[in-house]
Design an enzyme around this catalytic site. Structure first.
Site, PDB file in Angstrom:
ATOM      1  CG  HIS A   1      -5.467  -2.337  -0.369  1.00 47.29           C
ATOM      2  ND1 HIS A   1      -4.658  -1.816  -1.370  1.00 47.29           N
ATOM      3  CD2 HIS A   1      -5.015  -1.790   0.804  1.00 47.29           C
ATOM      4  CE1 HIS A   1      -3.766  -1.004  -0.827  1.00 47.29           C
ATOM      5  NE2 HIS A   1      -3.950  -0.975   0.483  1.00 47.29           N
TER       6      HIS A   1
ATOM      7  CB  SER B   1      -0.957  -0.046   1.187  1.00 51.87           C
ATOM      8  OG  SER B   1      -1.960   0.941   1.078  1.00 51.87           O
TER       9      SER B   1
ATOM     10  CG  ASP C   1      -6.469  -2.396  -4.012  1.00 48.68           C
ATOM     11  OD1 ASP C   1      -7.156  -1.699  -3.260  1.00 48.68           O
ATOM     12  OD2 ASP C   1      -5.226  -2.483  -3.919  1.00 48.68           O
TER      13      ASP C   1
END
Length: 285
Positions: free
Chosen positions: A233, A155, A201
């Protein structure tokens, strides 16, 4: 007489041909570590190296973490990889990668950031600080080849790993996992980079993050884009065989210059129940 004079020269040439090593052997990387890989070995939960851990605290530049390393140096020193978690997360979210990668022949540090709210560029700087710590003052520094280093992150940590490639182009490899960053153009990246995105995601949609990141990396000597099929995600934050298989192969290929792992990267894997899409600049070797 002329014919007789040629005989010694011909014999010398023949002897040289016999003595010359095969081209494949001459081209082998001095950094190969471990046995020849197989599909089973790169998909296994653990590789051939026994590992140990060391806790890192009271350091400057990043928030501490955990070092995972092979216990034997019989084959020589190892490349090293620093891994950052994402926004609001701690090293526990990427901890599964520590022993998985170390057991394949790397020294790995999963880091805590100075603040769980740190933005990607700060995380990139902290990844580099962690590598500097590993190679200069850690208890495992003598096990590491400081010229063979890489970064990973999830991320915002993945965005940080992209920033690290720009800040330190001497890195040998980068693997952003479901990366998030407001910067979309990474044309200055010159580090071999594999971006792993996730089809479903909603936090860092591949259409506005992973895909444009990959497309923009026009200066990267090698690059790949792997999109996990029907994944969200958080897919890279728990044990994932697909993430591990291709991460190991990428790190081995570019940190260790181990062409034995090209078989898993080139030709590009076909779409499957696990892989939605794969793009790459094959062939590598």
């Amino acid at each position: 007489m002329r014919l007789r004079a040629l005989f010694p020269a011909m014999a010398l040439l023949a002897a040289s041909a016999v003595a010359a090593p095969p081209a494949a052997l001459a081209a082998a990387s001095p950094y190969e570590r471990g046995p020849a890989p197989t599909t089973a070995s790169v998909e296994a939960a653990r590789g051939p190296f026994a590992t140990a851990t060391a806790t890192v605290s009271s350091v400057s530049g990043f928030g501490g973490g955990t070092v995972y390393y092979p216990t034997s140096t019989a084959e020589g020193t190892f490349g090293a990889v620093a891994i950052s978690p994402g926004f609001t997360a701690t090293q526990s979210s990427v901890a599964w990668l520590g022993p998985r990668l170390a057991s394949q022949g790397f020294v790995v540090i999963t880091i805590n950031t100075l603040s769980t709210l740190d933005q990607p560029d700060s995380r990139g700087a902290q990844l580099l600080a962690a590598l500097d710590y590993l190679t200069t003052s850690s208890s495992v520094r003598t096990r590491i080849d400081a010229s063979r280093l890489g970064v990973m992150g999830h991320s915002m940590g993945g965005g940080g790993s992209l920033r690290a490639t720009v800040s330190r182009p001497s890195l040998q490899a980068a693997i952003p996992l479901a990366p998030w960053h407001t910067t979309k153009n990474w044309s200055s990246t010159r580090v071999p980079t594999m971006i792993i995105g996730a089809e479903s995601d909603s936090t860092a949609p591949v259409s506005s993050h992973s895909e444009p990141f990959y497309t923009s990396m026009t200066s990267a000597p090698d690059k790949a884009y792997l999109e996990l099929n029907n994944a969200g995600h958080s897919a890279p934050t728990s044990a994932n065989t697909t993430v591990a298989k291709y991460s190991i192969s990428w790190l081995k290929r570019f940190i260790d210059n181990d062409t034995r792992y090209d078989q898993f990267l080139c030709p590009a894997p076909s779409p499957s129940s696990l892989i939605e899409e794969y793009r790459a600049t094959c062939p590598h070797s």
